[in-house]
Design a protein around this motif. Structure first.
Motif, mmCIF file in Angstrom:
data_model
loop_
_atom_site.group_PDB
_atom_site.id
_atom_site.type_symbol
_atom_site.label_atom_id
_atom_site.label_comp_id
_atom_site.label_asym_id
_atom_site.label_seq_id
_atom_site.Cartn_x
_atom_site.Cartn_y
_atom_site.Cartn_z
ATOM 1 N N GLU A 143 0.801 -1.221 0.000
ATOM 2 C CA GLU A 143 0.000 0.000 0.000
ATOM 3 C C GLU A 143 0.841 1.282 0.000
ATOM 4 O O GLU A 143 0.301 2.356 -0.220
ATOM 5 C CB GLU A 143 -1.000 0.012 1.149
ATOM 6 N N ASP A 144 2.149 1.160 0.181
ATOM 7 C CA ASP A 144 3.025 2.327 0.115
ATOM 8 C C ASP A 144 3.777 2.421 -1.213
ATOM 9 O O ASP A 144 4.644 3.275 -1.373
ATOM 10 C CB ASP A 144 4.036 2.301 1.276
ATOM 11 N N LEU A 145 3.439 1.560 -2.159
ATOM 12 C CA LEU A 145 4.109 1.585 -3.455
ATOM 13 C C LEU A 145 3.685 2.802 -4.269
ATOM 14 O O LEU A 145 2.598 3.358 -4.060
ATOM 15 C CB LEU A 145 3.781 0.312 -4.247
ATOM 16 N N LYS A 146 4.518 3.184 -5.205
ATOM 17 C CA LYS A 146 4.203 4.286 -6.108
ATOM 18 C C LYS A 146 2.932 3.925 -6.884
ATOM 19 O O LYS A 146 2.776 2.804 -7.347
ATOM 20 C CB LYS A 146 5.367 4.517 -7.076
ATOM 21 N N GLY A 147 2.037 4.871 -7.006
ATOM 22 C CA GLY A 147 0.801 4.640 -7.737
ATOM 23 C C GLY A 147 -0.341 4.129 -6.887
ATOM 24 O O GLY A 147 -1.449 3.947 -7.373
ATOM 25 N N VAL A 148 -0.085 3.908 -5.588
ATOM 26 C CA VAL A 148 -1.140 3.473 -4.671
ATOM 27 C C VAL A 148 -1.552 4.691 -3.850
ATOM 28 O O VAL A 148 -0.718 5.364 -3.254
ATOM 29 C CB VAL A 148 -0.655 2.333 -3.746
ATOM 30 N N TRP A 149 -2.820 4.977 -3.853
ATOM 31 C CA TRP A 149 -3.359 6.153 -3.164
ATOM 32 C C TRP A 149 -4.407 5.722 -2.152
ATOM 33 O O TRP A 149 -5.084 4.724 -2.351
ATOM 34 C CB TRP A 149 -4.076 7.067 -4.162
ATOM 35 N N GLN A 150 -4.607 6.526 -1.118
ATOM 36 C CA GLN A 150 -5.781 6.400 -0.284
ATOM 37 C C GLN A 150 -6.862 7.237 -0.975
ATOM 38 O O GLN A 150 -6.568 8.219 -1.640
ATOM 39 C CB GLN A 150 -5.533 6.905 1.137
ATOM 40 N N GLY A 151 -8.112 6.840 -0.818
ATOM 41 C CA GLY A 151 -9.218 7.421 -1.573
ATOM 42 C C GLY A 151 -9.346 8.927 -1.527
ATOM 43 O O GLY A 151 -9.385 9.594 -2.566
ATOM 44 N N ILE A 152 -9.443 9.486 -0.337
ATOM 45 C CA ILE A 152 -9.667 10.928 -0.240
ATOM 46 C C ILE A 152 -8.435 11.696 -0.703
ATOM 47 O O ILE A 152 -8.559 12.749 -1.335
ATOM 48 C CB ILE A 152 -10.106 11.321 1.187
ATOM 49 N N ASN A 153 -7.235 11.169 -0.442
ATOM 50 C CA ASN A 153 -6.028 11.821 -0.955
ATOM 51 C C ASN A 153 -6.040 11.860 -2.483
ATOM 52 O O ASN A 153 -5.652 12.850 -3.095
ATOM 53 C CB ASN A 153 -4.767 11.114 -0.462
ATOM 54 N N PHE A 154 -6.487 10.772 -3.104
ATOM 55 C CA PHE A 154 -6.585 10.725 -4.561
ATOM 56 C C PHE A 154 -7.597 11.750 -5.060
ATOM 57 O O PHE A 154 -7.298 12.562 -5.946
ATOM 58 C CB PHE A 154 -6.976 9.315 -5.022
ATOM 59 N N LEU A 155 -8.796 11.732 -4.491
ATOM 60 C CA LEU A 155 -9.839 12.653 -4.933
ATOM 61 C C LEU A 155 -9.448 14.109 -4.717
ATOM 62 O O LEU A 155 -9.693 14.958 -5.578
ATOM 63 C CB LEU A 155 -11.156 12.343 -4.213
#
Length: 165
Positions: A76-88
């Motif tokens: 879950e800390d890899l590049k390209g993995v986001w938490q939902g609200i951070n992504f939005l």
């Protein structure tokens, strides 16, 4: 943040709550005589004491409460993995800057934020988006209208058979 609106601006995608509508609502509030300081952080740029020293008799703090959490799983800390609200919020804060996405994506979750992420990824050009949820579609906490809208936008739902306990 750089604009007013909090989670309504940075957590609800523009297709569900158009910026024009939100801006109009905020303008109505600002026209009441509200003074705004953007990109200002309590403890860094000011303190409660410094506001009192400036002569404020009353202080209202609408600091928001959105917070993503991690699942505690490998990767879950890899590049390209986001938490939902951070992504939005990243998409909402910089619509002119394209967030790099691949051709396929997986969204883990079954709530409204997960559905928003799915629909946003499709709008950003992701060709295939998979929704990974631990229960059936019927048990998802997202609003039914949002689930149906996502289905119309090419998000297939399928349930895995229950695992023996």
């Amino acid at each position: 943040m750089s604009k007013l609106g909090g989670i309504t601006r940075y957590g609800i995608p523009e297709y569900r709550l158009p910026d024009k509508v939100l801006d109009w609502e905020i303008e109505g509030i600002l026209n009441l005589g509200i003074d705004v300081h953007y990109n200002t952080r309590l403890g860094r740029d000011f303190t409660i004491q410094s506001l009192r020293e400036e002569g404020y008799d009353a202080i209202f703090m609408g600091i928001g409460a959105w917070k993503d959490y991690k699942l505690g799983i490998p990767g879950e800390d890899l590049k390209g993995v986001w938490q939902g609200i951070n992504f939005l919020s990243s998409v909402a804060d910089s619509p002119e800057k394209r967030i790099p996405i691949g051709k396929r994506a997986a969204v883990v979750g079954g709530g409204n934020s997960a559905i928003d992420c799915v629909r946003t990824l499709l709008r950003l050009g992701c060709e295939k988006v998979y929704l990974v949820y631990r229960r059936t579609r019927k048990e998802m906490p997202a609003n039914e209208v949002e689930i149906v809208a996502a289905e119309h936008e090419a998000l297939p739902f399928s349930s895995l058979p229950p695992r023996p306990v």
